[in-house]
Design an enzyme around this catalytic site. Structure first.
Site, PDB file in Angstrom:
ATOM      1  N   ASP A 184     -21.118 -23.889   7.924  1.00  0.00           N
ATOM      2  CA  ASP A 184     -20.537 -24.667   9.009  1.00  0.00           C
ATOM      3  C   ASP A 184     -19.123 -24.180   9.304  1.00  0.00           C
ATOM      4  OD1 ASP A 184     -18.702 -25.968   7.160  1.00  0.00           O
ATOM      5  OD2 ASP A 184     -20.407 -27.180   6.525  1.00  0.00           O
ATOM      6  N   HIS A 217     -25.232 -20.034  11.000  1.00  0.00           N
ATOM      7  CA  HIS A 217     -24.918 -21.452  11.175  1.00  0.00           C
ATOM      8  C   HIS A 217     -25.949 -22.381  10.524  1.00  0.00           C
ATOM      9  CE1 HIS A 217     -22.273 -24.362  12.546  1.00  0.00           C
ATOM     10  NE2 HIS A 217     -22.326 -24.212  13.862  1.00  0.00           N
ATOM     11  N   ASP A 225     -19.858   4.846  11.392  1.00  0.00           N
ATOM     12  CA  ASP A 225     -20.419   5.535  12.552  1.00  0.00           C
ATOM     13  C   ASP A 225     -20.691   6.978  12.156  1.00  0.00           C
ATOM     14  OD1 ASP A 225     -21.254   6.137  15.073  1.00  0.00           O
ATOM     15  OD2 ASP A 225     -19.254   6.299  15.937  1.00  0.00           O
ATOM     16  N   GLY A 266     -10.224  -5.921  13.640  1.00  0.00           N
ATOM     17  CA  GLY A 266      -9.627  -5.304  14.813  1.00  0.00           C
ATOM     18  C   GLY A 266      -8.459  -4.419  14.427  1.00  0.00           C
ATOM     19  N   SER A 309     -17.143  -4.595   9.381  1.00  0.00           N
ATOM     20  CA  SER A 309     -17.210  -3.603  10.457  1.00  0.00           C
ATOM     21  C   SER A 309     -15.793  -3.363  10.965  1.00  0.00           C
ATOM     22  CB  SER A 309     -18.112  -4.097  11.597  1.00  0.00           C
ATOM     23  OG  SER A 309     -18.110  -3.175  12.670  1.00  0.00           O
ATOM     24  N   ASN A 310     -15.311  -2.143  10.805  1.00  0.00           N
ATOM     25  CA  ASN A 310     -13.931  -1.832  11.163  1.00  0.00           C
ATOM     26  C   ASN A 310     -13.858  -1.288  12.585  1.00  0.00           C
ATOM     27  OD1 ASN A 310     -11.212  -1.333  11.106  1.00  0.00           O
ATOM     28  ND2 ASN A 310     -11.329   0.414   9.715  1.00  0.00           N
ATOM     29  N   ARG A 331       0.837  -1.206   0.000  1.00  0.00           N
ATOM     30  CA  ARG A 331       0.000   0.000   0.000  1.00  0.00           C
ATOM     31  C   ARG A 331       0.870   1.254   0.000  1.00  0.00           C
ATOM     32  NH1 ARG A 331      -0.963   3.300   4.206  1.00  0.00           N
ATOM     33  NH2 ARG A 331      -2.686   4.790   3.991  1.00  0.00           N
TER      34      ARG A 331
END
Length: 531
Positions: free
Chosen positions: A505, A501, A398, A473, A448-449, A340
């Site tokens: 699986d 689920h 957000d 994360g 979702s960061n 990057r």
């Protein structure tokens, strides 16, 4: 006396179940007071009163099926403060109102000279919106398609444009008030009519003697009548919910208007009413009864509404109906960060901001080609798996109006620079609350960061009807062993998957995650699979 016509309460919905009446025949109800709860095939919807009146007839019993555009209950106006406008409420054609330009319909006003702009359907299931900012003032000349007002729904900020050129004669709402779908938003004189001299100028037009329509700007009180305290329907509802008296709350808005902040401040720091103050002054407290710090503090109550309310309902539904399977993994992004950094100057020269997100999305789209089950949806009966034709990756943002999830469409076909440009566009739009409905629809998998806020691991809840979501994360510099057994510093990003689920699986999730991880740890291998 008039019938309340059940309005459109969702795209494509023609009927709903009457779940609960919140009033009875003979009850006096206030403007905007909840009257009934109805259930569609998607959500529970609360139907409010259009104006103050007496309920004379309920056309359905609890459990009955009510038809859209059919009478729901009968209402008799109690006084002249709020006049019904059933004809205007039905003036908008559903199909045309759903156009993305949000231009809506117009309807002739009572004087036959001006036209009312009818607020159209601006989103699935949305029956009201808050007026955020007027772009024009009464008396202004407007052009066709010119932005007139910004309104916010429980999903996004929406810009309302003028249906035709003309002159604005009346704004029916003030900023901060709630406007009803299928009700007049503003009045204007079309330019062709104004130019022909058919409509007198605003200065010479006689003043209206009838009070303003329901939920509009407060009408001036007539001589000898009780002065009505200016406040929006949402504020009046909040006052009723807490069993307060509007007259006891000092208004800080224009002309003494009571704002939402005034109500919340009153709840947190209640002021005695005039009667209570007089009683307290007449009865002097005993000195020994006063103890500093012993006065009880009231709980501050704030209603859950807008995007927060929608998110609450969706998360409860997802968590209670989908069996979640969680899977966590660490990814070494040291080489990805170096790549990057190497490509960043060229991207900036092209006007693009290259973050890690485009790489993460592209790697995900490539891995989904091998494991399309992660990009599927289940039908309502849980009898079919619908494999989606393209990979539309949502990203949780957000924003100032709450958590929203716009998506980058067709990531499998886009270049890294194209994905980067879409990520930047959607992020900016989301944070300003101006994401279009199109950008919010059609997502197939979500990222979702949480790492942007400092988190590591999570147990994300699936954004139904999708079947998978991943929480990223924060990237940390941690010690790892290299191929020669030496401890080296590496950049490690934690990831946490949530899968449905019922169809995914543990083995499938692990294999998919390993492929996605391999692309991110050795980004050059993605070149072999780019089409």
């Amino acid at each position: 006396m008039s019938d309340f016509i059940l309005p459109d309460i969702g795209e494509g919905i023609v009927e709903c179940e009457l779940v609960k009446w919140l009033v009875s025949e003979g009850d006096i109800i206030e403007e905007d007071q909840p009257v009934a709860e109805v259930m569609t095939d998607k959500a529970l919807v609360e139907i409010p009163a259009p104006y103050k009146g007496r309920v004379t007839r309920l056309y359905h019993q609890e459990g009955d099926i009510a038809k859209v555009h059919a009478p729901l209950f009968e209402l008799v106006e109690v006084d002249g403060d709020n006049a019904p406008a059933p004809e205007k409420a039905e003036a908008t054609d559903t199909a045309e109102a759903a156009e993305p330009e949000h231009q809506g319909e117009t309807a002739p006003s009572a004087d036959g000279e001006t036209e009312d702009f009818i607020l159209p359907d601006i989103g699935e299931g949305i029956v009201e919106c808050e007026v955020v900012e007027w772009r024009v003032a009464e008396g202004d000349e407007i052009e066709e398609d010119q932005p007139v007002v910004d309104v916010t729904t429980d999903k996004a900020m929406v810009e309302i444009t003028a249906p035709k050129a003309g002159r604005v004669t009346q704004l029916y709402y003030q900023a901060g008030e709630l406007a009803r779908v299928h009700s007049p938003l503003f009045a204007f004189v079309p330019r062709d009519r104004d130019d022909d001299g058919e409509t007198p100028q605003a200065e010479s037009r006689p003043q209206a003697t009838e009070p303003a329509p329901a939920s509009k700007t407060p009408a001036q009180a007539k001589s000898g009548e009780r002065q009505r305290i200016p406040a929006s329907p949402a504020v009046r509802r909040l006052v009723r919910e807490h069993e307060l008296t509007l007259a006891d709350i000092p208004g800080t808005g224009k002309d003494g208007r009571v704002l939402k902040a005034d109500v919340l401040n009153h709840l947190e720091n209640p002021q005695p009413s005039a009667r209570e103050a007089a009683t307290a002054a007449a009865t002097e407290e005993k000195p020994q009864a006063r103890r500093a710090g012993t006065a009880p503090r009231e709980v501050r109550v704030e209603p859950i509404r807008g995007m927060q309310a929608v998110m609450a309902k969706r998360m409860v539904e997802s968590a209670s109906t989908i069996p979640h399977f969680n899977f966590s993994e660490d990814i070494d992004v040291t080489d990805l960060l170096a790549l990057r950094q190497q490509l960043k100057p060229e991207a900036e020269a092209r006007g693009s901001r290259l973050t890690l997100m485009p790489f993460i999305m592209k790697a995900m789209a490539l891995a989904i080609q091998e494991y399309p089950i992660l990009n599927s949806q289940i039908n309502e009966d849980v009898t079919e798996i619908h494999y989606q034709p393209q990979c539309n990756i949502g990203m949780a943002v957000d924003s100032k109006v709450g958590l929203i999830v716009p998506n980058v469409k067709g990531c499998e076909q886009l270049t890294l620079l194209e994905i980067a440009d879409e990520v930047a566009r959607l992020t900016e739009a989301a944070r300003s609350g101006r994401v279009s409905q199109e950008d919010l629809k059609g997502g197939t998998i979500t990222i979702s960061n949480i790492g942007a806020l400092g988190g590591t691991y999570a147990a994300p809840i699936i954004n139904a009807p999708e079947v998978a979501i991943v929480a990223l994360g924060r990237t940390q510099k941690l010690p790892r062993f290299d191929a020669h057994g030496q401890v080296v510093e590496r950049a490690i990003m934690t990831t946490s998957w949530g899968g449905d689920h019922r169809i995914i699986d543990g083995g499938t999730m692990a294999r998919f995650s390993n492929l996605w991880k391999s692309y991110l740890e050795s980004p050059q291998t993605m070149l072999l699979h780019l089409g």
